[in-house]
Design a protein around this motif. Structure first.
Motif, PDB file in Angstrom:
ATOM      1  N   GLU A   1       0.829  -1.199   0.000  1.00  0.00           N
ATOM      2  CA  GLU A   1       0.000   0.000   0.000  1.00  0.00           C
ATOM      3  C   GLU A   1       0.871   1.261   0.000  1.00  0.00           C
ATOM      4  OE1 GLU A   1      -2.962   0.420  -0.602  1.00  0.00           O
ATOM      5  OE2 GLU A   1      -3.442   2.411   0.190  1.00  0.00           O
TER       6      GLU A   1
ATOM      7  N   ARG B   1       2.071   1.921  -3.397  1.00  0.00           N
ATOM      8  CA  ARG B   1       1.017   2.485  -4.240  1.00  0.00           C
ATOM      9  C   ARG B   1       0.836   3.982  -3.928  1.00  0.00           C
ATOM     10  NH1 ARG B   1      -4.417   3.012  -4.935  1.00  0.00           N
ATOM     11  NH2 ARG B   1      -4.803   3.024  -2.692  1.00  0.00           N
ATOM     12  N   GLN B   2       0.763   4.284  -2.646  1.00  0.00           N
ATOM     13  CA  GLN B   2       0.511   5.673  -2.240  1.00  0.00           C
ATOM     14  C   GLN B   2       1.675   6.593  -2.599  1.00  0.00           C
ATOM     15  OE1 GLN B   2      -2.123   6.948  -0.510  1.00  0.00           O
ATOM     16  NE2 GLN B   2      -3.266   5.122   0.074  1.00  0.00           N
TER      17      GLN B   2
ATOM     18  N   LEU C   1       1.560   7.239  -6.293  1.00  0.00           N
ATOM     19  CA  LEU C   1       0.479   8.173  -6.624  1.00  0.00           C
ATOM     20  C   LEU C   1       0.890   9.603  -6.320  1.00  0.00           C
ATOM     21  CD1 LEU C   1      -2.747   6.386  -5.260  1.00  0.00           C
ATOM     22  CD2 LEU C   1      -2.362   7.149  -7.616  1.00  0.00           C
TER      23      LEU C   1
ATOM     24  N   GLN D   1      -6.290  15.450  -2.120  1.00  0.00           N
ATOM     25  CA  GLN D   1      -7.219  14.385  -2.490  1.00  0.00           C
ATOM     26  C   GLN D   1      -7.692  14.532  -3.943  1.00  0.00           C
ATOM     27  OE1 GLN D   1      -7.034  15.779   0.570  1.00  0.00           O
ATOM     28  NE2 GLN D   1      -7.095  14.108   2.041  1.00  0.00           N
TER      29      GLN D   1
ATOM     30  N   ILE E   1      -4.856  13.431  -6.292  1.00  0.00           N
ATOM     31  CA  ILE E   1      -4.711  11.969  -6.311  1.00  0.00           C
ATOM     32  C   ILE E   1      -5.780  11.368  -7.228  1.00  0.00           C
ATOM     33  CG2 ILE E   1      -5.024   9.855  -4.911  1.00  0.00           C
ATOM     34  CD1 ILE E   1      -2.419  11.014  -4.089  1.00  0.00           C
ATOM     35  N   LEU E   2      -7.009  11.868  -7.090  1.00  0.00           N
ATOM     36  CA  LEU E   2      -8.101  11.353  -7.930  1.00  0.00           C
ATOM     37  C   LEU E   2      -7.779  11.501  -9.409  1.00  0.00           C
ATOM     38  CD1 LEU E   2     -11.575  12.342  -6.450  1.00  0.00           C
ATOM     39  CD2 LEU E   2     -10.709  10.063  -7.038  1.00  0.00           C
TER      40      LEU E   2
ATOM     41  N   GLN F   1      -5.409   8.879 -10.360  1.00  0.00           N
ATOM     42  CA  GLN F   1      -6.063   7.554 -10.394  1.00  0.00           C
ATOM     43  C   GLN F   1      -6.912   7.391 -11.648  1.00  0.00           C
ATOM     44  OE1 GLN F   1      -7.825   7.716  -6.506  1.00  0.00           O
ATOM     45  NE2 GLN F   1      -6.529   6.053  -5.760  1.00  0.00           N
ATOM     46  N   GLN F   2      -7.531   8.494 -12.072  1.00  0.00           N
ATOM     47  CA  GLN F   2      -8.377   8.405 -13.261  1.00  0.00           C
ATOM     48  C   GLN F   2      -7.569   8.041 -14.504  1.00  0.00           C
ATOM     49  OE1 GLN F   2     -10.325  12.130 -12.884  1.00  0.00           O
ATOM     50  NE2 GLN F   2     -11.838  11.318 -11.440  1.00  0.00           N
TER      51      GLN F   2
ATOM     52  N   GLY G   1      -5.279   5.888 -14.395  1.00  0.00           N
ATOM     53  CA  GLY G   1      -4.695   4.564 -14.109  1.00  0.00           C
ATOM     54  C   GLY G   1      -3.595   4.745 -13.077  1.00  0.00           C
ATOM     55  N   SER G   2      -3.448   3.750 -12.187  1.00  0.00           N
ATOM     56  CA  SER G   2      -2.467   3.927 -11.111  1.00  0.00           C
ATOM     57  C   SER G   2      -1.051   3.811 -11.635  1.00  0.00           C
ATOM     58  CB  SER G   2      -2.707   2.886 -10.017  1.00  0.00           C
ATOM     59  OG  SER G   2      -3.790   3.330  -9.244  1.00  0.00           O
TER      60      SER G   2
END
Ligand code: PRX
Length: 637
Positions: A100, A103-104, A107, A224, A227-228, A231-232, A234-235
């Motif tokens: 995790e 991943r974070q 990102l 936030q 980050i979104l 993510q949109q 793709g990670s």
């Protein structure tokens, strides 16, 4: 993961120490080889303290986040990297596994890139103790940006000074930070700081407290939301930037004996190796142990032993957002029980403060998971040591009293838990690779035991300070010029009959208040900026809880009737200019200060008066106005 470089017996320690002195390059090279490199180094060590110029593993290429994160993914991906305990008791804890965390960090690394941050840029981080703080630091390291974390207790003015010094164009902050019953409006403080920093291009704000904030169009964005957006798309798996061993990893500001804080610079490879080596050996860390360092990440202790050292060792770091006494003085013990903490690393101030509540907050708390206790930041008095040993460690946990500094990057003198001797109020023996030396005022080395002197270090260890940001000469004069060929710590020390070291405190004009370093000149400058003040002098005095308190002698322009109001105004001024941590505990108004004929303030006399040693002031006949001493003695608070 077992650690090939872990020494587990006193004999092994002696052997490692001997090797580290006789063959330092071979010693550190073998440890370095256990890390992940993109390209091997050309030369283990090149150094010269006169410049100073120290290079460890020059020519090597690496990224510290591959060592903190990626290399643990195959076997330990699902193991907890960070366990986060929130300030507010009702709120759930968070467990962030290595997978995790990877991943974070990727990102947020992408968020930084999208917002214009590139390799070498300075990013100021001003956040509360939430996992996003660790993620932000690691994301900077991932892309080769240099982070500069500022402790949440510093004022807008202090932030502005640091931003300008580092020329930091990017900021990561929070709307606010919870600390006990308080909610500190971090973003508002940043806004105040930025009035004088128009060069700041982007402020990324992480939502934590729902404190109302103003977001400036074109400059401020929400963590936030950013980050979104990533993510949109793709990670991402943001590749770790290839860095040189000697590239800077971070800047951390600390106080010295002159007015302006210094930006201590640490480089990547040496810092990584020393923090990991010291973490594993001092705490005798075993894979799976839960390590709870109670420091704030805004100080070096948090950088090295909440984050980098622990994660490089594949360990589990417990990060606590709150304070030891909220909602009550049992909070630490509740956390130890809840998360089955194995290593507790805290400061004498916290121990003394918790001691003052007696043992009631310990009742019903199961502390049996504890294996090792640590202390850092200031000398630990014997009473606190024994309380820690008896009530927290139940006399079965070794206590490691770890001596080090922002400039040393990692622990230099300490017991290795259960391996080397311990002695109350003694930091004891140097770690392998560390060569302490005691010298007298003239720089003459003091040989033998049962002797006191100024503490210096003879040979470079991997995480020695490389420079002070933007002012290399300051680094030279502050640490390497006092005694030729030695690093000068600014501390005094005693070496006992067995050769164990006890740190006796600063020998320069730096105070240690609750384990926080405060420069007397900084506080004086802040007080002197108050319109009613003509001059001031700051000294330390023994304080039951804080270790050292701040005693201010202040000459007013026009002695006012309302001394109480003036006192409050001065406290307010210090809070605004530096932060509440630098507020004097006592302010005595005086009509003059004891000065020599050349105008130098005799701090020794002021110190003695503050300490209450009124009869041992020494020779005062050389003073410009000896009578002032009697006046000050009479008015002592
Ligand atoms: O005076 C020593 C004291 O803290 C100073 C370093 O402060 P800072 O750079 O803020 O780092 C604190 C955390 C490492 C030192 O010069 N100090 C630190 N640890 C100890 C200590 N004094 C006595 N015993 C210690 N264990």
């Amino acid at each position: 993961m077992a650690y090939s470089f872990q020494v587990t017996t006193y004999d092994e320690y002696k052997e490692a120490y001997k090797k580290s002195i006789e063959h330092p390059e071979q010693f550190w090279e073998e440890i370095a080889a256990t890390f992940t490199w993109k390209k091997k180094w050309n030369k283990v060590l090149e150094w010269n303290f006169a410049e100073p110029d120290v290079q460890w593993f020059a020519g090597g290429k690496l990224n510290i986040t591959e060592n903190c994160i990626d290399r643990h993914l195959p076997g330990r991906g699902d193991s907890p990297a960070i366990i986060w305990e929130p300030n507010n008791p009702g709120e759930a804890s968070r467990i962030i596994t290595y997978n995790e965390l990877h991943r974070q960090v990727c990102l947020f690394a992408q968020v930084l890139k999208n917002n214009g941050v590139s390799k070498g840029d300075r990013v100021c981080i001003y956040m509360g103790m939430i996992p996003e703080l660790a993620i932000a630091m690691l994301a900077c390291a991932r892309i080769g940006a240099i982070h500069s974390v500022i402790f949440g207790g510093f004022s807008a003015q202090s932030i502005s000074d640091r931003l300008q010094d580092a020329n930091a164009e990017y900021i990561v902050t929070c709307d606010g930070a919870f600390r006990g019953a308080k909610d500190i409006p971090l973003k508002n403080i940043i806004d105040d700081a930025l009035v004088s920093c128009p060069f700041v291009k982007r402020v990324i704000v992480c939502e934590r407290t729902d404190t109302p904030v103003s977001m400036i169009k074109g400059r401020d964005v929400w963590w936030q939301d950013e980050i979104l957006k990533v993510q949109q798309q793709g990670s991402p798996d943001v590749p770790a930037e290839e860095m040189d061993s000697e590239d800077p990893l971070f800047i951390l500001y600390t106080s010295g004996s002159t007015g302006k804080p210094k930006g201590v610079v640490h480089s990547i490879a040496g810092y990584m190796i020393h923090t990991t080596y010291s973490f594993v050996n001092v705490f005798q860390y075993q894979p799976g142990d839960v390590h709870f360092c109670t420091a704030d990440v805004g100080w070096i202790t948090g950088h090295s032993y909440i984050l980098y050292g622990v994660l490089c060792a594949g360990g589990t770091s417990l990060m606590f957002e709150g304070i030891p006494t909220w909602p009550d003085a049992g909070r630490f013990w509740e956390i130890v029980q809840k998360h089955q903490v194995n290593v507790l690393y805290t400061a004498p101030t916290a121990i003394r403060s918790l001691m003052s509540f007696g043992t009631a907050p310990l009742e019903g708390k199961d502390l049996s998971s504890l294996k090792v206790l640590g202390s850092v930041g200031e000398p630990i008095n014997e009473e606190a040591w024994h309380w820690y040993n008896e009530h927290i460690g139940n006399k079965r946990c070794p206590i490691v009293d770890t001596w080090w500094q922002t400039e040393t990057g990692g622990i230099l003198i300490s017991t290795l838990a259960g391996v080397t001797p311990m002695k109350p109020s003694f930091a004891t023996l140097p770690l392998p690779g560390v060569q302490p030396v005691l010298v007298d005022e003239n720089g003459k080395e003091l040989e033998g035991n049962d002797i006191s002197g100024n503490l210096c270090i003879r040979f470079p260890w991997p995480s020695v300070i490389r420079t002070t940001y933007g002012d290399h000469e300051r680094c030279r004069t502050a640490y390497f010029a006092t005694y030729p060929n030695l690093y000068f710590t600014g501390d005094g020390a005693y070496r006992d009959e067995q050769g164990l070291y006890r740190i006796t405190g600063r020998v320069d004009d730096v105070l240690n208040v609750s384990g926080h370093r405060i420069g007397t000149a900084e506080v004086e400058n802040a007080i002197n900026s108050h319109t009613g003040v003509l001059e001031s002098a700051i000294v330390g005095f023994p304080h039951d809880l804080k270790g050292q308190g701040i005693y201010a002698y202040v000459i007013l322009d026009e002695p006012k009737h309302d001394a109480e109001q003036t006192r409050k105004d001065i406290l307010q001024t210090v809070t605004r200019i530096i932060g509440a941590i630098a507020k004097p505990d006592k302010i005595q108004f005086v009509t003059g200060l004891p000065k020599t004929r050349s105008g130098k303030i005799m701090r020794r006399i002021l110190r003695k008066i503050a300490e209450g040693e009124l009869e041992q002031l020494g020779d005062t006949s050389t003073l410009l106005d000896p009578a002032i001493v009697d006046e000050i003695k009479e008015g002592r608070l």
